[in-house]
Design an enzyme around this catalytic site. Structure first.
Site, mmCIF file in Angstrom:
data_model
loop_
_atom_site.group_PDB
_atom_site.id
_atom_site.type_symbol
_atom_site.label_atom_id
_atom_site.label_comp_id
_atom_site.label_asym_id
_atom_site.label_seq_id
_atom_site.Cartn_x
_atom_site.Cartn_y
_atom_site.Cartn_z
ATOM 1 N N LEU A 151 0.816 -1.215 0.000
ATOM 2 C CA LEU A 151 0.000 0.000 0.000
ATOM 3 C C LEU A 151 0.853 1.270 0.000
ATOM 4 C CD1 LEU A 151 -2.834 -1.035 2.513
ATOM 5 C CD2 LEU A 151 -2.906 -1.088 0.019
ATOM 6 N N CYS A 152 1.951 1.240 -0.759
ATOM 7 C CA CYS A 152 2.819 2.418 -0.840
ATOM 8 C C CYS A 152 3.198 2.703 -2.302
ATOM 9 C CB CYS A 152 4.061 2.246 0.021
ATOM 10 S SG CYS A 152 4.897 0.657 -0.114
ATOM 11 N N GLY A 153 2.219 2.491 -3.184
ATOM 12 C CA GLY A 153 2.432 2.793 -4.591
ATOM 13 C C GLY A 153 3.464 1.884 -5.230
#
Length: 290
Positions: free
Chosen positions: A88-90
């Protein structure tokens, strides 16, 4: 009415997701502040230590034989990719994995490559492939401190001196700002000797005790460990910046989707009410016709 219920359930689901992404953004913002403070404080120390080492070693005129600077034919390579433990951090993690894959197929093509992953995402990605792997340090972020980072650095340094690896490379995200992280493929060993004009102009004549050679022997391992720890801190700050940006964008996208769903809900509800009115009117007209 079935469609109306379905749209309402989707609205509820998106609202719930938006609350989660907003909370994750706030958590990442708090963690980013602490991580950013650490790397900002570390950079001047690391740069000054490297500058002192370069000045001292440059003035030694070959008096000290630095084992960590020994260049030899590259056959065995250790690559240390630094990722996060969570997603969930690109594109934060995927950029590192792509950079390692590119380095293996181009710069280190035909070499015996070993991976020392730091971060669960790197461990999981390269575990699926046919690489030799050193998996003793991938959980380093569970308790991020200098002692744990030093253990991983010492493994790489000792293995290089023992001749197990001819070159060691770090692959990590360098922290620029909240929205920008730059992937770096940095040679860790052998040490790269820097001969910049700027450093020559700031050269200092140090008084060294007990000897220049002894000081270099002490400074070099310390400098390498600091450089290694700095790369870990850069990646840590970059991770929180990337996650904060990703969650902020996800929150915005959820808001846009909510607008569309609420508009769809109102239209569907209005259409349902209109249909009911038409049915009532049609029924009344039919009764009057009788």
């Amino acid at each position: 009415m079935a469609n109306l219920k379905e749209v309402k359930e989707r609205i509820t689901s998106v609202v719930s997701t938006q609350q989660i992404t907003k909370a994750m953004k706030m958590v990442s913002a708090a963690k980013l502040r602490r991580a950013q403070d650490k790397i900002v404080q570390m950079r001047p120390y690391s740069q000054k230590l490297t500058q002192i080492l370069n000045n001292v070693s440059a003035a030694s005129e070959g008096a000290a034989d630095i084992v960590f600077a020994e260049k030899r034919e590259v056959q065995n390579v250790l690559i240390i990719p630094v990722t996060s433990d969570k997603g969930l951090c690109g594109a934060f993690n995927s950029n590192i994995i792509k950079a390692v894959n590119l380095a293996v197929t181009t710069h280190f093509a035909g070499k015996n490559v070993t991976i020392l992953p730091i971060g669960k995402k790197a461990f999981e990605a390269f575990k699926k492939r046919d690489f030799k792997m050193v998996s003793d340090y991938y959980q380093l972020f569970l308790d991020l401190n200098f002692d744990n980072a030093r253990s991983a650095a010492e493994y790489a340094m000792n293995s290089f001196v023992a001749g197990e690896y001819d070159q060691v490379a770090l692959v990590f995200n360098e922290f620029k700002n909240v929205a920008t992280q730059e992937v770096k493929v940095e040679q860790f060993l052998p040490m790269a000797k820097e001969d910049s004009k700027e450093e020559k102009t700031t050269e200092t004549d140090y008084i060294l005790e007990p000897s220049r050679a002894y000081i270099i022997e002490e400074l070099v391992p310390t400098s390498l460990k600091i450089q290694f720890y700095k790369a870990i801190l850069e990646s840590n700050a970059s991770e929180h910046g990337a996650r904060m940006t990703a969650m902020d964008k996800a929150t915005e996208n959820a808001g846009e989707l909510l607008k569309e769903l609420r508009l769809m809900y109102n239209r569907t509800r209005q259409a349902a009410i209109t249909n009911e009115i038409l049915e009532i009117v049609s029924g009344a007209n039919a009764l009057e016709g009788k």
